[in-house]
Enzyme design. Sequence first.
Site, PDB file in Angstrom:
ATOM      1  N   LEU A 151       0.832  -1.200   0.000  1.00 43.30           N
ATOM      2  CA  LEU A 151       0.000   0.000   0.000  1.00 43.30           C
ATOM      3  C   LEU A 151       0.868   1.253   0.000  1.00 43.30           C
ATOM      4  CD1 LEU A 151      -2.835   1.195   0.082  1.00 43.30           C
ATOM      5  CD2 LEU A 151      -2.695   1.136   2.583  1.00 43.30           C
ATOM      6  N   TYR A 152       2.043   1.191   0.636  1.00 38.65           N
ATOM      7  CA  TYR A 152       2.958   2.333   0.590  1.00 38.65           C
ATOM      8  C   TYR A 152       3.279   2.691  -0.854  1.00 38.65           C
ATOM      9  CZ  TYR A 152       7.401   4.840   0.715  1.00 38.65           C
ATOM     10  OH  TYR A 152       8.402   5.749   0.486  1.00 38.65           O
ATOM     11  N   ALA A 153       3.691   1.701  -1.639  1.00 31.44           N
ATOM     12  CA  ALA A 153       4.018   1.946  -3.043  1.00 31.44           C
ATOM     13  C   ALA A 153       2.801   2.444  -3.808  1.00 31.44           C
ATOM     14  CB  ALA A 153       4.571   0.677  -3.680  1.00 31.44           C
ATOM     15  N   SER A 155       0.286   4.098  -2.654  1.00 30.76           N
ATOM     16  CA  SER A 155      -0.048   5.473  -2.266  1.00 30.76           C
ATOM     17  C   SER A 155       0.872   6.469  -2.965  1.00 30.76           C
ATOM     18  CB  SER A 155       0.028   5.632  -0.748  1.00 30.76           C
ATOM     19  OG  SER A 155       1.364   5.590  -0.273  1.00 30.76           O
TER      20      SER A 155
END
Length: 337
Positions: A151-153, A155
């Site tokens: 999810l970091y990537a 986002s």
Amino acid sequence: MHALVTGSAGFIGHALSRRLLAAGFGVTGFDGLSPYYDVGLKRARQADLAQSPRFEAVEARLETPGALLDVMARVKPDLVFHLAAQAGVRYSLIDPGAYVEANLVGFANLLEAVRAHPVKHLLVASTSSAYGGNASVPFRETDRAVSPLTLYAASKLANEAMAHSYAHLFRVPTTAFRFFTVYGPWGRPDMALFLFTRKILAGEPIEVFGEGAAERDFTFIDDLIDAIVALSERPPPMPSEGGPVSAADTLSTVAPYRLVNIGGGRPVRLDAMIGALEAALGRKAERVLKPLPPGDVIRTHASPDLLRDLVGRLPETPLETGIPAFVRWYLDYYGDQ
């Protein structure tokens, strides 16, 4: 010239703010001092910046409606450097909501603030994690980045798309850049180099993911800041006013927007990084080899062509120079513990 730096108490935001202050800028640092890692370290970075009378610290979160808008209205910066984010690949498996709030809601608030108070150049931090499952190396900005692994990537890919849309709609020159494994003095405690240093000094074993064969395109903090500052002086032109600088350029055909890797294009195996750290510390590490955790990739490798075409130089500090610089800072800050 006045710059607003979001995430000024963070690793990269602090280093960038120091460089801007040294160059004569006024700097407003905007940071929420989140407890993701040691807030004491963040406050120490802010205190370091506060030694300059041209630095102002604003403690607030981007997610708070109107917080940045009010600061932008008062300060009217020439440049905005957006470095605030919920960082960390693995933590996104634990608290995904933090990424939605900081990286999506917070970034939308930033774009609205820049829309209301346009700047000469908006510079937005992204990440090499955006390349996700891309199997083609080196990673080129023109590669389709459609397979984020965390999810970091995801986002940060969303941030790139959001920034492009605002650049198109409101004609704010915008550069997004993807960092590649940044390290150095004042670094982040959740990163491998920091963790390894602490454990080696404590006589504890270190966990080596990817069994030491994983490769990272390490970028020393000073090289990264050189590149960011140089890019800030090259705002993307409006579509009617200029074209690509080379075949590697990602300049949009419909907006004053481009995407740039910041990396030297020289990946190094993790076990080689550990060897350089052992040499700098004068101690051997007890290694526990483990497979890659979910969301991690075996290799990062930047194509540096566009960065070279735009600013004429590349990150070049070798680990044999950068790691001892980190160790000297670590021992000065924490002592031999």
